[in-house]
Design an enzyme around this catalytic site. Structure first.
Site, PDB file in Angstrom:
ATOM      1  N   ASP A 116       0.845  -1.197   0.000  1.00 42.44           N
ATOM      2  CA  ASP A 116       0.000   0.000   0.000  1.00 42.44           C
ATOM      3  C   ASP A 116       0.877   1.243   0.000  1.00 42.44           C
ATOM      4  O   ASP A 116       1.762   1.388   0.850  1.00 42.44           O
ATOM      5  CB  ASP A 116      -0.903   0.005   1.229  1.00 42.44           C
ATOM      6  N   ASP A 147      -9.478  -7.053  -1.360  1.00 40.35           N
ATOM      7  CA  ASP A 147      -8.433  -6.604  -0.425  1.00 40.35           C
ATOM      8  C   ASP A 147      -9.070  -6.138   0.871  1.00 40.35           C
ATOM      9  O   ASP A 147      -9.921  -5.252   0.869  1.00 40.35           O
ATOM     10  CB  ASP A 147      -7.652  -5.455  -1.079  1.00 40.35           C
TER      11      ASP A 147
END
Length: 822
Positions: free
Chosen positions: A596, A769
């Site tokens: 991320d 996710d």
């Protein structure tokens, strides 16, 4: 001739300088940025020469902006980040890049320091810890063990602060402030010799700049004269040779002076995404629930006590982002909350959304809302969150009071100052008046105060602060408010002890690191029972998922039956050991690594994680493809650097290699101008699709997979389905949690988007996710996802990452099989 002073703030990203008059007004300022290098995951370094170059540009720029003649400047003073460690040779030149304050490479050494059982550790929660890897001793211990040749050659091991003062004046010296707050140094005891001996580095004290080149004591308190500018330094900064340089220190602590906190019983409260409490104390105090006290840290004869809350303003931002229509003004929420009585009619919030720093020092603690009823509305929740943060501050003050320190006034700066309601709640909860000052650049003003005193323009720091710090207004506790918050404070104080066992997973078979709960493993569901039994079957084109590492290319649509891939998310890994986490995932049989990339710029994702330099270091640490999720407001700022980092260089990799990765951007930020009011939905989606297609072309130009992501609250746009069906993107990521933070619960409602997308695009990679565990993986795979991203559940699995991956594969296999069973 009127006299002026210069304050300099050496920060993490830039160095700023300002020219002040003797009333504390800024006449001109200038900032010069510098770079940070990230040679390995968790490491952060800067080049001391860059600081020096920035100092010259910033001072010259501030002088030019102010119109003040260099000869009218009486003195300057510098504050810097702390603890940023520099190793210098005998000639004063750096032997290696500096270890920036945020550098976490010495985490293992910090744990050994905390376990040393030494009197110097009293400043760390009364000896209970923790000791941060940010501090001097862990960083120096790392140098001694990992780079012994550098450590042996270092004549001086010091800080950013000491390096700058040496370049300015030629004098080898140390800041008593930095040493007191981060070096385990005490003004009465001196350096922590027994601690250094226990750690095997007794010679470190001789490398610290405790004496100058002439053998004189050189630990200088803030405001003491370091010396005059050398000829070289004067030419560099554009000031007269011999100009007085005053000692500064750590930015936040020097900022206390800029807020007028100069006497016992006064406190600085710095607010923003978190809260920091720094108080002046008349005598040494040590105990659990706070840090310090640090003796003579800011002013001689006084001590500093430190407390902190990890998530405060960020909690309010979370609620506004997730529970309110986009663009809802804070003022509207404040007005709704103001209509609710104190105590929020029984609703109480625990503000530990990212753990607790003080008084509990518990990273596993989490936020909570308790006492909800059907009567409570948005205004109640907003006020309860405000009250929870203010109550956290009040509990810290109570903890300090139990040890003997109770502030008589608090100087507040930062975001909380923008809300009159929140200010009053803070005052009523704490029972202490709040002062708001004129100048927002408290560290630079603190330096200006010290420079003015060193130059003899004021007789004391107290006198200078009285003239240069302007108090604009005061918020006093109301007797009615103080009384009204007695019961709510008791309820707040009872929350953490009641919930801590839940956060630690004491009632659960399986927990993951971070305190959020993970389910016990379930048997693979049969066609007649299990979480996916009622889900619609996939279209015939969707063959059963084949689990295990894929032999298909990682780039582009997978040919034939899809391989279901598992990607551990590094957001849940130990950021001090990301390289080791990569190796562990690779050895455990992961298919991808999910990374991320957040810069805090996007309202839906205010967290800050990794940048392209760290991604490049990760690329070198593993052979696994990196699947990067770029959740930022302005992707173009980072895209090219990120693509080069993921692909392994500016030229990229050819499509299809096992080492190829991917980059996913968000649909929601695809052309902010397309979301203006009055624009039809079809036009907005068309504009977003065009922007995404452009990004996808750039991503594919590096031989990488191009993806687009949707937040949980974003419906599936028809334009995105059309783009995917036409092959314009290689994967779509469906977030099952809100972007930004780990440890959230799975939002099963997003699976409708997965089913709809799978029906329209049988060969598309669909990623789910967030919140993925042995319980939710079958649901996601059954809906049609063929890439599952799991962070907290995998990295916190009680049997380790390999066992977690095996359990997750088995669970997902059952869900995929159930979805296509007749």
């Amino acid at each position: 001739m009127a006299k002026y002073v210069i304050g300099v703030d050496g920060g993490t990203e830039s160095l700023r300088a300002a020219v002040f008059d003797l009333e504390g007004r800024i006449l001109g300022s200038h900032a010069v940025p510098y770079d940070t290098q990230y040679p390995h995951p968790g490491w952060a370094e800067q080049r001391p020469g860059d600081w020096w170059g920035a100092l010259g540009g910033a001072v010259r720029g501030a002088l030019a902006a102010s119109g003040v003649a260099p000869g009218a400047v009486a003195a300057l003073c510098v504050d810097t980040t702390c603890c940023t460690v520099v190793a210098l040779g005998a000639d004063g030149e750096p032997l290696r890049p500096a270890l920036l304050w945020m550098d976490m490479r010495s985490a293992a050494q910090a744990a050994r320091v905390a376990a040393a059982d030494d009197p110097a550790l009293q400043v760390n929660g009364g000896g209970r810890g923790p000791v941060s890897a940010e501090w001097m001793v862990p960083k120096a211990l790392w140098l001694a063990e990992a780079e012994p040749e550098v450590y042996a050659a270092a004549a001086t091991i010091c800080e950013f602060q000491d390096y700058i003062n040496r370049r300015l004046t030629g004098r080898r010296c140390a800041s008593a402030n930095c040493m007191a707050v981060r070096w385990h140094w005490d003004s009465s005891r001196g350096p922590p010799l027994s601690l250094l001996s226990k750690l095997g580095i007794p010679d470190l004290a001789s490398k610290w700049p405790l004496v100058d080149g002439e053998g004189r004591p050189a630990v200088l308190a803030p405001g003491e004269a370091v010396g005059g500018l050398t000829e070289e330094a004067a030419a560099h900064v554009g000031l007269p040779p011999g100009l007085l340089v005053a000692q500064g220190g750590a930015d936040a602590f020097i900022g206390m002076l800029g807020l007028g906190v100069v006497e016992p019983g006064q406190m600085a409260l710095l607010t923003g995404s978190s809260h920091l409490q720094l108080g002046m104390v008349g005598k040494p105090l040590h105990g659990a629930g706070f840090f310090g006290t640090y003796s003579d840290a800011v002013l001689p004869g006084l001590h500093v006590i430190e407390g902190g809350q990890t998530s405060t303003g960020s909690v309010l931002a979370w609620f506004r982002r997730t529970c309110c229509p986009p663009g809802t003004p804070y003022s509207v929420l404040d007005a709704e909350a103001e209509a609710v009585p104190p105590g929020s009619e029984g609703l109480v919030a625990l503000d530990h959304f990212q753990g607790n720093r003080t008084p509990h020092t518990d990273p596993l603690s989490r936020g909570a809302l308790a006492g909800l009823t059907l009567k409570h509305g948005r205004g109640h929740v907003w006020r309860a969150l405000m009250e929870g943060v203010a109550a956290g501050t009040a509990i810290i003050l109570r903890t300090m009071a139990a040890a003997g320190y109770a502030p008589a006034s608090i100087a507040l700066a930062g975001g909380a100052a923008n809300s009159p309601l929140w200010l009053q709640i803070h005052a009523d909860m704490s029972g202490v008046p709040l002062r708001l000052t004129r100048c927002s650049d408290a560290p630079m003003l603190g330096c200006a105060i010290l420079a003015a005193v060193a130059a003899g323009l004021y007789g004391s720091v107290g006198e200078a602060a009285g003239r240069m710090v302007g108090v604009e207004r005061e918020v006093v506790p109301s007797p009615e408010g103080v009384e009204a918050y007695r019961e709510p404070l008791r309820r707040y104080a009872a929350l953490y002890p009641a919930l801590a066992p839940i956060f630690r997973g004491e009632y659960d078979t399986h927990t993951h690191r971070g305190g959020a709960l993970a389910p016990a493993p379930l048997p693979s569901p049969s066609p007649a029972s299990g979480p996916s039994a009622s889900a619609p079957s996939r279209p015939a084109a969707s063959a059963p998922a084949r689990l295990g590492p894929s032999s298909a290319p990682a780039w582009g649509p997978p040919p034939g039956p899809r391989s279901l891939l598992l990607a551990p998310s590094l957001l849940a890994a130990d950021f001090a050991a990301l390289g080791a986490a990569c190796k562990e995932a690779e050895a455990a049989g992961a298919d991808w690594l999910h990374v991320d990339v957040f810069d805090g710029s996007w309202e839906l994702c205010p967290n800050f994680t990794l940048g392209p330099p760290v991604v490049a270091a990760l690329r070198g640490a593993t052979a696994l493809p990196l699947d990067c999720h770029l959740a930022v407001q302005y992707p173009d700022r980072h895209l090219d650097a990120l693509l080069a980092a993921v692909a392994g260089g500016p030229g990229g990799r050819p499509p299809g290699g096992g080492g190829a990765g991917g980059v996913t951007v968000h649909w929601e930020v695809a052309g902010p101008e397309a979301w203006a009011e009055g624009v039809e939905a079809e036009q907005r989606d068309s504009a977003a699709a065009a922007r995404v297609a452009g990004w996808a072309a750039r991503i594919r130009g590096y031989g990488l997979r191009a993806g687009v992501a949707l937040a949980p609250s974003t419906p599936l746009p028809g334009a995105l389905v059309g783009l995917a069906r036409a092959g314009g993107v290689d994967q779509v990521l469906i977030l099952a949690v809100d972007p930004g933070f780990g440890g959230q619960g799975f939002q099963g409602g997003v699976l409708g988007k997965v089913r709809e997308l799978r029906a329209a695009c049988p060969d598309l990679r669909i990623v789910v996710d967030g919140g993925i565990s042995a319980l939710t993986a079958p649901q996601a795979a059954g809906a049609g996802a063929d890439v599952l991203v799991s962070g907290s559940w995998l990295f916190g699995h009680p049997q380790g990452l390999a066992a977690g991956l095996a359990e997750l594969r088995a669970a997902a296999e059952g869900g995929a099989a159930a979805a296509v069973a007749p």
